[in-house]
Structures are given as C-alpha cells and as structure tokens.
Design a protein around this motif. Structure first.
Motif, PDB file in Angstrom:
ATOM      1  N   VAL A  39       4.961  14.796   4.069  1.00  0.00           N
ATOM      2  CA  VAL A  39       4.727  13.726   3.232  1.00  0.00           C
ATOM      3  C   VAL A  39       6.044  13.935   2.074  1.00  0.00           C
ATOM      4  N   GLY A  40       7.108  13.026   2.290  1.00  0.00           N
ATOM      5  CA  GLY A  40       8.041  12.990   0.906  1.00  0.00           C
ATOM      6  C   GLY A  40       8.892  14.358   1.335  1.00  0.00           C
ATOM      7  N   LEU A  41       9.016  14.979   2.362  1.00  0.00           N
ATOM      8  CA  LEU A  41       9.832  15.932   2.651  1.00  0.00           C
ATOM      9  C   LEU A  41      10.884  15.697   3.808  1.00  0.00           C
ATOM     10  N   HIS A  97      -4.618  10.173  -3.072  1.00  0.00           N
ATOM     11  CA  HIS A  97      -3.050  10.459  -3.048  1.00  0.00           C
ATOM     12  C   HIS A  97      -2.459  10.063  -4.715  1.00  0.00           C
ATOM     13  N   PHE A  98      -3.104  10.635  -5.604  1.00  0.00           N
ATOM     14  CA  PHE A  98      -2.759  10.393  -6.909  1.00  0.00           C
ATOM     15  C   PHE A  98      -2.907   8.962  -7.290  1.00  0.00           C
ATOM     16  N   PHE A 116       0.793  -4.117   1.749  1.00  0.00           N
ATOM     17  CA  PHE A 116       1.463  -2.821   2.219  1.00  0.00           C
ATOM     18  C   PHE A 116       0.589  -2.153   3.528  1.00  0.00           C
ATOM     19  N   HIS A 137       5.056   5.652  -1.367  1.00  0.00           N
ATOM     20  CA  HIS A 137       5.041   4.344  -0.461  1.00  0.00           C
ATOM     21  C   HIS A 137       4.043   3.175  -1.167  1.00  0.00           C
ATOM     22  N   ASN A 138       2.976   3.869  -1.570  1.00  0.00           N
ATOM     23  CA  ASN A 138       2.105   2.969  -2.441  1.00  0.00           C
ATOM     24  C   ASN A 138       2.712   2.339  -3.610  1.00  0.00           C
ATOM     25  N   ASP A 148      14.697  15.223  -3.277  1.00  0.00           N
ATOM     26  CA  ASP A 148      13.498  14.468  -2.699  1.00  0.00           C
ATOM     27  C   ASP A 148      14.475  13.163  -1.950  1.00  0.00           C
ATOM     28  N   ASN A 173      -2.304  18.986  -3.058  1.00  0.00           N
ATOM     29  CA  ASN A 173      -1.588  19.834  -4.030  1.00  0.00           C
ATOM     30  C   ASN A 173      -2.123  21.330  -4.121  1.00  0.00           C
ATOM     31  N   PRO A 199      14.697  12.556   2.459  1.00  0.00           N
ATOM     32  CA  PRO A 199      13.591  12.133   3.078  1.00  0.00           C
ATOM     33  C   PRO A 199      13.255  10.798   2.618  1.00  0.00           C
ATOM     34  N   GLY A 227       5.726  12.272  -2.643  1.00  0.00           N
ATOM     35  CA  GLY A 227       5.678  11.876  -1.489  1.00  0.00           C
ATOM     36  C   GLY A 227       4.220  10.980  -1.076  1.00  0.00           C
ATOM     37  N   PHE A 228       3.234  11.737  -1.782  1.00  0.00           N
ATOM     38  CA  PHE A 228       1.830  10.835  -1.554  1.00  0.00           C
ATOM     39  C   PHE A 228       1.650   9.532  -2.385  1.00  0.00           C
ATOM     40  N   ARG A 229       2.748   9.511  -3.306  1.00  0.00           N
ATOM     41  CA  ARG A 229       2.503   8.382  -4.121  1.00  0.00           C
ATOM     42  C   ARG A 229       3.553   7.136  -3.704  1.00  0.00           C
ATOM     43  N   ALA A 253       5.363  17.546  -6.640  1.00  0.00           N
ATOM     44  CA  ALA A 253       4.759  17.802  -5.208  1.00  0.00           C
ATOM     45  C   ALA A 253       3.953  16.394  -5.193  1.00  0.00           C
ATOM     46  N   SER A 254       3.800  15.792  -5.865  1.00  0.00           N
ATOM     47  CA  SER A 254       2.881  14.382  -5.868  1.00  0.00           C
ATOM     48  C   SER A 254       3.585  13.175  -5.287  1.00  0.00           C
TER      49      SER A 254
END
Lengths: 281, 348
Positions: A199-201, A61-62, A92, B195-196, B213, A158, B216, B191-193, B188-189
């Motif tokens: 995710v994030g949408l 996740h990046f 977390f 919360h962390n 964004d 991605n 959401p 959402g995946f980053r 696009a990255s």
C-alpha cells in the motif's frame, strides 16, 4: 434467556481491498467469479449458522486511530457503527452508507473478559467508524446488515505490530469470552485483511503468490506451530498490507481448527492476493 | 464573499513544491537574538531553487520555523521571498506560512501576504484547543472568506497539529476555491489513508505526497490527481527530485522507479522515516543539519527553543549518513540520466 454457554459456531476470513466492491470488473472475469462465488458460499454458511452476533476482526486504516494513539488491539462496544465514514467514501467503495448494528453488551463483556485474561485492548465506547475494513467484506457476507457486530481492531498497518502468536491467543481469548456468557448463544467470528499487498509503495499492484499459497497451506493444515512461526520480516516480504493476516490468526485462534480456503486469486487489479476461507467447524 | 479569487487553482498545481528552511544569521540560536533572518542567503536560496527548476516554493511550515520567528522577522522574510521570486518570474507560485494560534492573527498575516503580492499561504491550524472537525471546517472557511484573493495550501502534520485532517473536513476544503493543495501528512500511514481521502478531493486539488511516495501515487492515480509533490529534500539540491518529476511527466516508468528506489535508499538512515514522532521533536535542527551539510544552501542554526544542543548525537550521525547517501545518488543520477539542466537543453 438460555443458561447454556455461548459458542463460537463458525469462523470465516476474507480479504477486503477496495477493488472487490469498487472496481470488481477490472479483475479477470474468472478470478472475479471465483472470489464472488466464495463470498456467496461464505454468506450462505453464515446464514445457515443463524448467528446471534458476529465478532468482526479487522484492521483500521487511520480512519479512527492515528500514530499518536495506535492500539495493538481495540474492542468496540457501540449499538451501531457508521460506515463508510462519509458518503464520498461510500461512493468510492461502492458501498451504501449505513449504520451497522452493534451488539454493545457482548462487546462490553468481551472487553471486560479481555482485561481479566491479561489482555489490555483499547476500549472504543462510541464513535468507531468503518472504512473498507468492514464495509467491503460485509457487503458480501451480510449485505442486509442483519447481524449485530462486535468490532475488534488489530494493528496490522503500522509497525511494531502485535506478534502473530499474540493475535492467535487473542482469538483463543475471544472464544473463552463467548463461552463465559449465556446471553448470546451463537457467535460467528469473521477476520478480514490481507493477503499479500503493498500500500502506497512502489511495489503496489504486485502480489506475492508464493507467500500467499504458503500461508494458505499453513492455514488449511491446522498445524499451529507452522502457522505461528512467522516473523514480522517474513510477512514484510509480502508487503506492508500483508500484516493484516493477523486478523486471520485471531479468527483461527477463536476456533482452533483448520480452515478451508474457498477461493484464492492473485488479483493485481485489486492490488491484493484475494482469498476467502471458512473454518471446518 | 468577495468576488476576488486567487491567481491559481488546484488544477494548476503540478510539479515539485520546494520547502526550504529559513536562513539564519550567526547567533540566531541565542535567546536575545534579534533580526535573525539572513536576507542575502534567502535571496540566493529563492533564486537558486527557481532557476534550478522547482515549480513552487512554500516557506514557514515547521522546518521553515513559523513557530520561532518574531513577527518582524516573519515580515522581513516574507517580503524578501516575495520580492525575489517576483523578480525571477512574476507568476512563480509562492506560499508563505501564516499559521498562528487563532483565526484573527492568521487573517492579519494573510492580509499582509496578500498586500505584498504572494500567491498564497501554507496554512496549518490553531492547535492549542482541540480542533475537532466542525471547528477545523469553520477555521478554514473563515480565513478563506476573509482573504479570498490568497490561495491556501493546507498544511497537515500529525505531530504539530495532533492528528490528521478528518475526512469530513475534506468535504469543506473542496468547496473553497482558495484551497489549491494539501501538504499531505507523510509517514507509513499514507498509503492506507490516501485513496479514501482522495475520494473526497478528486481532481479538485492535489493531496501532495512527499517525493519518496510520489511514484506509487502517480502510478495508481495519475497526474490529474497527484500532479504535485512536496519536498524539503530539494533544499539539499533539487536535482534528484526534479529528475523524478521529469521521469514521471515523460512516462519513463522504469527511470521513475529507479529514482524512487535511490531516493528511498538515501533517506533510510534519516530518523524521519523510522520514527516520525521522534523526528518531530527535533524537526528544525535535523532539517538544518542535513541542508547545511549538503551544501546547496547555508541556512544557519535553528532558533530557540528548538536548538541543536539538545539533539541526541545519534540523530546527528544518522542524518549525516543520509546526506552522504544523497550526495552519492545525486552523482549517480547525473551520470545515468544527466543533469536537470542538460535534460532541459536536450528538449530544446
């Protein structure tokens, strides 16, 4: 050292959303119990298989890679891996930060074998750090971190992603790689990611149960043609996070047998269609 | 460290932070151009954004041409922005870019900004030498301690600065009272980053998402954590973005969902959402083309070397499609929800 060939003795797959460990109580109690029971079942089965190493297949996740350098596949070859990457992420995720043991020799063998097999994964010799990708499922599957890992990263986050068939073939290559060496006799493969989630949408929190149940049906059927007929667009209908099912396909390719899904629960509170499965090995 | 502190804290940062381009006079795209800032349009632009309801303004990031202005132009622009904002509202938050290639030049620019009374700086990081986490931590700590009265909005941009802010750096940033927000790298990255990264920043300061964004993120984390979004689209007329802000604040979830869907639809043809690194090659001209075509402000041409003549034609075409969609949704939103000013009047 034994001179018989190594074997993939088992394969498992599981979702890895942060909610599984970070806020399990938000799920309906029956759903939480079903998922945690399935994880416990999988853990028992892994222990019974007495693996010498686990090839752990997940997305990233990046935390380590970003868009300027985003490999389709990567193989890590360290002796150990820090996870979660910071103490804050550990808080977390509700996962104690630790160094996960790595099986560097098996990792190097897998990387070299991949190149000889016309796969070109990225090589991560050191410094790969874990986020929820491995820390969440392995809190359940190997809470004491007994088994050394060979982390394999698949781009499931991605576009453009590797095709589903390529992922399955990568798993087949993993199997051949294990069988082409004698040092590590018993290997379990774990694939982790998915199922449906956004995710994030704006759709975050939705679960596409129709997609999930159809995927599970294909995964349990052993019908490879059906399993590998997905297009990227079809997966997109289950969210950007659904592309993580590629990790399941790698695991499936490593054993080439049907799986039994030990639990499937749509859990909007965890933002994910959540499942755990075991290969019929 | 001095006891001076910025006028704002991270918890004050709520609403929409507008990111306008830097207006340019005719001929600004020439190599021999001098004094290229269109100060009259700058003044009009700043007044319009404030009067139309944005909550903060940040200038001189990438689209704001920090990297194409001479020092004299930058000073003239910063002074005009600061004076205009202060004349509209003495407490209006303004953040002016001060990214340079090294710590000392950035400190000098930050001191200039503190002297002219702006709220803070929008601050990227030196990018010539590979900036690994410990160096990045030192950079932000050093500049914060050197000019402690100036707030910092940390500017992250994966193309400009070669990657994202590592999580260990967020630990340092939350320790610095000068850091009041992060312009979170989009794409696009996110959402995946998200919360962390937010596990480190919590309610200390917002990791500002782009406006498309925001919904959401707000749904998942709430106003306490993501009370502010950044938006360069506001330079095309801020009404749709402010309508989204108001819907979020007022708990009108379905309106916020619809507005987000319309904003995303309007952005579909724009290359930024399809291929960020392709967009990054032509960031300034693309932004100026869409802003000028929208008609809310006239920001002129982009300066050398990032001039329009090297822009592939397909990108111009799709950008103009995006503008037409934005005009369409602006009208749709006005028809369905009323204008921002009329909504404000209703509340009164």
């Amino acid at each position: 050292m034994a001179d018989t060939a190594g074997r993939v003795v088992g394969a498992f797959t599981a979702s890895h959303s942060p909610g599984i460990t970070a806020w399990p109580e938000r799920a309906e109690p029956a759903k939480r119990a079903a998922v945690e029971s399935a994880f416990a079942d999988a853990r028992s089965r892994i222990d019974a298989l007495e693996p010498d190493a686990i090839v752990a297949v997940s997305v990233e996740h990046f935390t380590n890679f970003h868009l300027g350098n985003l490999p389709a596949f990567a193989v890590a070859t360290s002796d150990s891996y820090l996870g979660p990457v910071t103490e804050e992420m550990g808080d977390f995720l509700n996962v104690e930060q630790r160094r996960y043991p790595g099986h560097s020799r098996l990792g190097r063998h897998l990387y070299g074998f991949a190149l000889e097999s016309e796969f070109d994964p990225a090589l991560v010799e050191g410094g790969l750090e874990f986020d929820e990708n491995f820390c969440v499922p392995f809190k359940h599957l190997d809470p004491e971190s007994k088994y050394p890992l060979v982390p394999v990263i698949v781009n499931g986050v991605n576009p453009p992603w590797p095709t589903v068939r390529r992922c399955y073939d990568f798993g087949r290559m993993i199997r051949r790689a294990i069988e082409a060496q004698t040092e590590v006799q018993r290997v379990v493969v774990v694939g982790t990611g998915g199922l449906s989630h956004w995710v994030g949408l704006p759709e975050s929190g939705r679960v596409n149960t129709e997609f999930d149940r159809d995927f599970i049906d294909r995964f349990e059927s052993g019908d490879t043609d059906r399993l590998l007929s997905y297009t990227a667009e079809e997966i997109d209908a289950a969210g950007n996070g659904a592309h993580e099912i590629r990790t399941w396909l790698v695991a499936a390719g490593s054993v080439q047998v049907p799986f039994d899904v030990l639990a499937y629960e749509p859990v909007p509170e965890w933002l994910t269609g959540t499942a755990v499965a075991a290969a019929r090995t | 460290m001095s006891s001076k502190l910025p006028k704002v804290t991270g918890r004050d940062m709520r609403g929409v932070m507008a990111y306008p381009p830097t207006p340019a006079l005719p001929g600004a795209d020439r190599v021999d151009a001098e004094n290229t800032i269109d100060l009259a349009e700058t003044e009009r632009m700043i007044r319009s954004l404030i009067r139309d309801g944005v909550d903060a303004i940040a200038t001189n990031g990438t689209l704001g041409e920090m990297h194409t202005l001479t020092l004299e132009e930058w000073k003239a622009y910063a002074s005009c922005v600061a004076e205009t904002a202060r004349s509209e509202d003495p407490d209006f938050p303004v953040f002016v870019g001060a990214t340079t290639l090294n710590t000392r030049d950035t400190v000098a620019r930050m001191r200039f900004l503190a002297d002219i009374g702006v709220t803070g700086t929008l601050l990227g990081r030196p990018m010539w030498g590979d900036m690994v986490a410990p160096i990045m931590e030192r950079f932000y700590r050093d500049v914060a301690e050197a000019v402690p009265e100036l707030a910092i909005v940390v500017y992250d941009n994966t193309a400009a600065f070669g990657g994202v802010i590592p999580r260990s750096v967020y630990r340092t940033l939350v320790d610095l009272p000068q850091v009041v927000a992060v312009k979170y790298a989009g794409g696009a990255s996110v959402g995946f980053r998200y919360h962390n990264d937010m596990a480190h920043t919590g309610t200390g300061f917002p990791l500002m998402p782009i406006e498309t964004d925001w919904f959401p993120a707000w749904e998942m984390y709430g106003e306490e954590l993501v009370g502010m979004a950044w938006s360069s689209t506001t330079a095309m007329g801020p009404a749709p973005v402010l309508a989204l802000r108001d819907a979020l604040r007022e708990g009108r979830t379905e309106d916020a969902r619809w507005l987000t869907e319309r904003l995303r639809w309007a952005h579909e043809p724009f290359i930024v959402g399809q291929d960020f690194f392709e967009f990054a090659k032509y960031n300034v001209p693309l932004e100026k083309i869409r802003v000028n075509a929208a008609g809310y402000m006239n920001v002129g041409k982009s300066r050398v070397p990032y001039t329009e003549d090297l822009l592939p034609e397909v990108h111009r075409t799709t950008t103009l499609e995006h503008v037409e969609r934005y005009k369409q949704i602006t009208a749709e939103i006005d028809e369905r929800l009323g204008s921002a000013s009329s909504r404000a009047a209703e509340k009164v």
